[in-house]
Design an enzyme around this catalytic site. Structure first.
Site, PDB file in Angstrom:
ATOM      1  N   ASN A 112       0.828  -1.210   0.000  1.00  0.00           N
ATOM      2  CA  ASN A 112       0.000   0.000   0.000  1.00  0.00           C
ATOM      3  C   ASN A 112       0.863   1.261   0.000  1.00  0.00           C
ATOM      4  O   ASN A 112       1.924   1.306   0.612  1.00  0.00           O
ATOM      5  CB  ASN A 112      -0.984  -0.001   1.174  1.00  0.00           C
ATOM      6  CG  ASN A 112      -0.337  -0.263   2.515  1.00  0.00           C
ATOM      7  OD1 ASN A 112       0.518  -1.132   2.645  1.00  0.00           O
ATOM      8  ND2 ASN A 112      -0.738   0.495   3.520  1.00  0.00           N
TER       9      ASN A 112
ATOM     10  N   GLU B 147       0.343   5.474   0.485  1.00  0.00           N
ATOM     11  CA  GLU B 147      -0.600   6.525   0.891  1.00  0.00           C
ATOM     12  C   GLU B 147      -0.055   7.907   0.534  1.00  0.00           C
ATOM     13  O   GLU B 147       1.097   8.045   0.131  1.00  0.00           O
ATOM     14  CB  GLU B 147      -0.831   6.434   2.407  1.00  0.00           C
ATOM     15  CG  GLU B 147      -1.367   5.082   2.836  1.00  0.00           C
ATOM     16  CD  GLU B 147      -1.427   4.888   4.342  1.00  0.00           C
ATOM     17  OE1 GLU B 147      -1.985   3.881   4.779  1.00  0.00           O
ATOM     18  OE2 GLU B 147      -0.915   5.759   5.088  1.00  0.00           O
TER      19      GLU B 147
ATOM     20  N   CYS C 223      -4.069   0.509  -2.641  1.00  0.00           N
ATOM     21  CA  CYS C 223      -3.881  -0.678  -1.819  1.00  0.00           C
ATOM     22  C   CYS C 223      -2.828  -1.602  -2.435  1.00  0.00           C
ATOM     23  O   CYS C 223      -2.470  -1.484  -3.612  1.00  0.00           O
ATOM     24  CB  CYS C 223      -5.185  -1.451  -1.712  1.00  0.00           C
ATOM     25  SG  CYS C 223      -6.561  -0.501  -1.069  1.00  0.00           S
TER      26      CYS C 223
ATOM     27  N   GLU D 247      -3.115  -4.721  -3.241  1.00  0.00           N
ATOM     28  CA  GLU D 247      -3.618  -5.568  -4.326  1.00  0.00           C
ATOM     29  C   GLU D 247      -3.565  -4.836  -5.658  1.00  0.00           C
ATOM     30  O   GLU D 247      -3.109  -5.370  -6.670  1.00  0.00           O
ATOM     31  CB  GLU D 247      -5.064  -5.999  -4.049  1.00  0.00           C
ATOM     32  CG  GLU D 247      -5.250  -6.802  -2.768  1.00  0.00           C
ATOM     33  CD  GLU D 247      -5.589  -5.924  -1.565  1.00  0.00           C
ATOM     34  OE1 GLU D 247      -4.990  -4.834  -1.408  1.00  0.00           O
ATOM     35  OE2 GLU D 247      -6.466  -6.328  -0.782  1.00  0.00           O
TER      36      GLU D 247
END
Ligand code: ZN
Length: 156
Positions: free
Chosen positions: A52, A54, A62, A64
């Site tokens: 992840n 941010e 994320c 994935e």
């Protein structure tokens, strides 16, 4: 959906989950402090990982989706399996970490490109509780390219 633990996985599943656990440590997470790792196995046996990322505007990508984007940049869009694992800054997860809604949609798209029901390995930090499931179980009646009459053949 099957609940198991690390010892209940086969060698390929362990390899994929271990790859996800390794990349989890690269998470850029100054806001949530939550570390997530994901690993995708391609139809030709390669593994692509993501963590992840941010930012200050609280938009984030994320693990994935990071793995999907990374694989796409390498020209790969066909996957058979995904593994997801997470931990907090100062705690281990007690329940498995499951993909968020946005990731389920992206994984569903990937499954359409792969023409198979993507298998998922969802794990606690310590791998003592693992759920084996599929994208069809995670996103039942998913809306996909077929609903728009889109033929994905040239994108495979
Ligand atoms: Zn997500």
């Amino acid at each position: 959906m099957i609940e198991t633990n690390y010892e209940g996985l086969n060698a390929e599943q362990k390899e994929l989950l271990d790859a996800a656990a390794e990349v989890m440590e690269t998470a850029y997470n100054p806001y949530s402090g939550f570390f997530v790792g994901a690993a995708l196995r391609t139809k030709d046996g390669r593994i692509f990982t993501g963590s992840n990322v941010e930012n200050a505007a609280h938009g984030s990508i994320c693990a994935e989706r990071s793995a999907i984007v990374r694989a796409n940049a390498e020209g790969c869009r066909q996957f058979t399996d995904v593994a997801v694992i997470a931990r907090g800054t100062d705690f281990d997860t007690k329940e498995v970490t499951s993909p968020c809604g946005a990731c389920r949609q992206m994984l569903f798209e990937a499954a359409q490109l792969s023409s198979e029901n993507l298998k998922a390995i969802l794990s606690t930090t310590n791998k003592d509780k693992i759920v084996l499931t599929t994208i069809e179980e995670l996103l039942p009646l998913g809306f996909g390219p077929g609903d728009l009459g889109i033929d994905l053949e040239r994108f495979r």
